[in-house]
Design an enzyme around this catalytic site. Structure first.
Site, PDB file in Angstrom:
ATOM      1  N   HIS A  17       0.845  -1.211   0.000  1.00  0.00           N
ATOM      2  CA  HIS A  17       0.000   0.000   0.000  1.00  0.00           C
ATOM      3  C   HIS A  17       0.876   1.255   0.000  1.00  0.00           C
ATOM      4  CE1 HIS A  17      -3.038  -2.623   2.436  1.00  0.00           C
ATOM      5  NE2 HIS A  17      -3.511  -2.515   1.201  1.00  0.00           N
ATOM      6  N   LYS A  41     -18.033  -0.084  14.335  1.00  0.00           N
ATOM      7  CA  LYS A  41     -17.958  -1.542  14.193  1.00  0.00           C
ATOM      8  C   LYS A  41     -16.625  -2.037  14.737  1.00  0.00           C
ATOM      9  CE  LYS A  41     -21.050  -2.944  10.530  1.00  0.00           C
ATOM     10  NZ  LYS A  41     -21.137  -3.160   9.107  1.00  0.00           N
ATOM     11  N   ARG A  91      -2.469  -6.003  -7.982  1.00  0.00           N
ATOM     12  CA  ARG A  91      -1.438  -7.050  -7.873  1.00  0.00           C
ATOM     13  C   ARG A  91      -1.589  -8.103  -8.957  1.00  0.00           C
ATOM     14  NH1 ARG A  91      -2.999  -8.149  -1.767  1.00  0.00           N
ATOM     15  NH2 ARG A  91      -4.937  -7.848  -2.914  1.00  0.00           N
ATOM     16  N   SER A 128      -2.864  -7.566   3.584  1.00  0.00           N
ATOM     17  CA  SER A 128      -3.062  -7.363   5.021  1.00  0.00           C
ATOM     18  C   SER A 128      -3.468  -8.680   5.674  1.00  0.00           C
ATOM     19  CB  SER A 128      -4.153  -6.319   5.266  1.00  0.00           C
ATOM     20  OG  SER A 128      -3.827  -5.109   4.642  1.00  0.00           O
TER      21      SER A 128
END
Ligand code: PNS
Length: 158
Positions: A17, A41, A91, A128
Site C-alpha cells: 500500500h 464496528k 497485484r 493485510s
C-alpha cells in the site's frame, strides 16, 4: 489542485500500500489516504482510528499525503472534498476483477475516474490478511509491512 484519494480498509497498511501511496504522490498534488469503514464496528484487527494513526506515522515524511477516514459512500466523500481521482494498486487479475465493478460504479455515480498503478513486483503477494495470519502463527513479515505496523500487529496477535 489535483487531489486523489487512495481508499481502502488498510487493516493494517502494508508496504505494498505504502509504495502505491508514495508513487501516487508523485502524480497528484495531494493524496488523501482514506480509511473506509464504520468507526463503531469492531470488526477487523485494528480500529479505524488505529489504522489512521499507523498510516500517519508511516507517511509523515511525504508532505502531500494526508490521512482521513470515512464511513459512508466513497463518492460522497470525493464530491465533498473536490477529489478528482481515485488511485488503487493492482497485484493480479484477481484484483482487477474485484476493482473493475467498483471503478465503474463510482464513475457512474459521480464521474470520478479510478487510476490503477501496478504493484511493485516485490509486493505482488503481500496482503493485510496474509500478513496477519503469518504474524498470528509466529511467522516473519519483515519487509512486507512497516516496522511500526509489525510491532503493532505482534502486540495485538501474540
Ligand atoms: O481495502 P478494500 O477492502 O479492498 O477496499 C474496498 C473499499 C473500502 C475501497 C470499498 O469497499 C469502498 O469503496 N467502500 C466504501 C463504500 C462504498 O463506496 N461502496 C461502493 C463501492 S462502488
Amino acid at each position: 489542485m489535483t487531489i486523489a484519494v487512495c481508499p481502502g480498509s488498510f487493516d493494517p497498511v502494508t508496504n505494498g500500500h505504502l509504495d502505491i501511496f508514495r508513487r501516487a504522490a508523485t502524480h497528484f498534488e495531494e493524496i488523501i489516504v482514506l480509511v473506509t469503514g464504520n468507526p463503531t464496528k469492531t470488526s477487523g484487527l485494528f480500529t479505524i482510528d488505529e489504522r489512521v494513526s499507523l498510516i500517519r506515522e508511516v507517511t509523515k515524511d511525504v508532505a502531500n499525503i494526508r490521512v482521513d477516514s470515512w464511513g459512508g459512500l466513497l463518492v460522497h466523500y470525493t464530491s465533498a472534498h473536490h477529489v478528482t481521482a481515485l488511485v488503487k494498486g493492482l497485484r493480479s487479475s484477481l484484483d482487477y476483477e474485484y476493482e473493475v465493478p467498483m471503478a465503474q460504479m463510482n464513475r457512474r455515480l459521480t464521474g470520478v475516474d479510478t487510476y490503477f498503478l501496478l504493484t511493485d513486483e516485490k509486493y505482488g503477494y503481500t496482503s493485510s490478511s496474509l500478513c496477519k495470519e503469518v504474524v498470528k502463527y509466529g511467522g516473519d513479515v519483515t519487509g512486507l509491512v512497516p516496522e511500526a505496523v509489525e510491532a503493532a500487529m505482534k502486540e495485538k496477535l501474540r
